[in-house]
Write an enzyme that holds these catalytic residues in place. Structure first.
Site: not given
Ligand code: GLN
Length: 191
Positions: A51-53, A82, A109, A137-138, A173, A175
């Site tokens: 997600g976004e840390s 991630c 990051r 992903i990023r 990822h 998942e």
């Protein structure tokens, strides 16, 4: 007698929790969406999704998850993917992120660049007999700070999957694939 199903919590405040829930369910375990700290008591293990840390840090603080997560880690396994791996690390080099410091790694990051630089590649993982399709992903890059962690996989010479005792940090990822072997590996690790 049937052995009771393992119960895996997935921190469901933000990010990619739904796919982890699906994956855990497909593996035959019980998946629980965790939205408040009291729910951690029902879990045998926990997944911190991507997600976004930065956002996850805010939500962890807002819902007072920090101390309960640190307590949980004393006796139960946690797997972070991630942004989840960033949260597990010691230092994230971003003032907006307050990592939990549960594994001796530094995280940087977005180290591969922006969304368009996201990629997938096959990697070898210790404990798996054939390569795994890893989707980045990023993604962050990890640096090991001590030799307490074991590198389970690397990409181009950099660790992308590290385990230190009961804490698993991966920068990709699993998942998002149809390959449940990493979730199974985690499930096997549970007491
Ligand atoms: N770039 C995100 C962060 O820094 C992580 C991306 C992800 O979880 N896919 O938190």
């Amino acid at each position: 007698m049937n052995t009771p199903k393992k119960r895996i919590g997935v921190l469901s405040l933000q990010g990619g929790f739904a796919k982890h829930i699906q994956m855990i369910t497909n593996c035959g375990a019980t998946a629980l969406e965790i939205r408040n700290p009291a729910e951690l008591k029902q879990c045998d293990g926990l997944i911190l999704p991507g997600g976004e840390s930065t956002t996850l840090t805010k939500l962890i603080n807002r819902y007072q998850f920090r101390a309960p997560l640190l307590e949980f880690a004393k006796s139960k396994p946690i797997l972070g993917t991630c942004a989840g791996a960033i949260l597990l690390s010691k230092h994230a080099h971003d003032d907006r992120v307050q990592p939990l410091g549960l594994i001796d790694i530094d995280s940087h990051r977005n180290a591969y660049g922006r969304q368009v630089e996201s990629f997938s590649t096959t990697i070898d993982i210790t404990g798996l007999s054939s390569p795994f399709e890893a989707i980045f992903i990023r993604a962050p890059q990890l640096t090991l700070l001590t030799n307490r962690g074991e590198i389970l996989a690397q990409n181009k010479g950099k660790p992308v999957f590290v385990r230190q005792k009961n804490i698993f940090a991966l920068t990709f990822h699993p998942e998002l694939t149809h390959d449940s072997r990493i979730h199974e590996l985690f499930l096997k690790f549970l007491p």
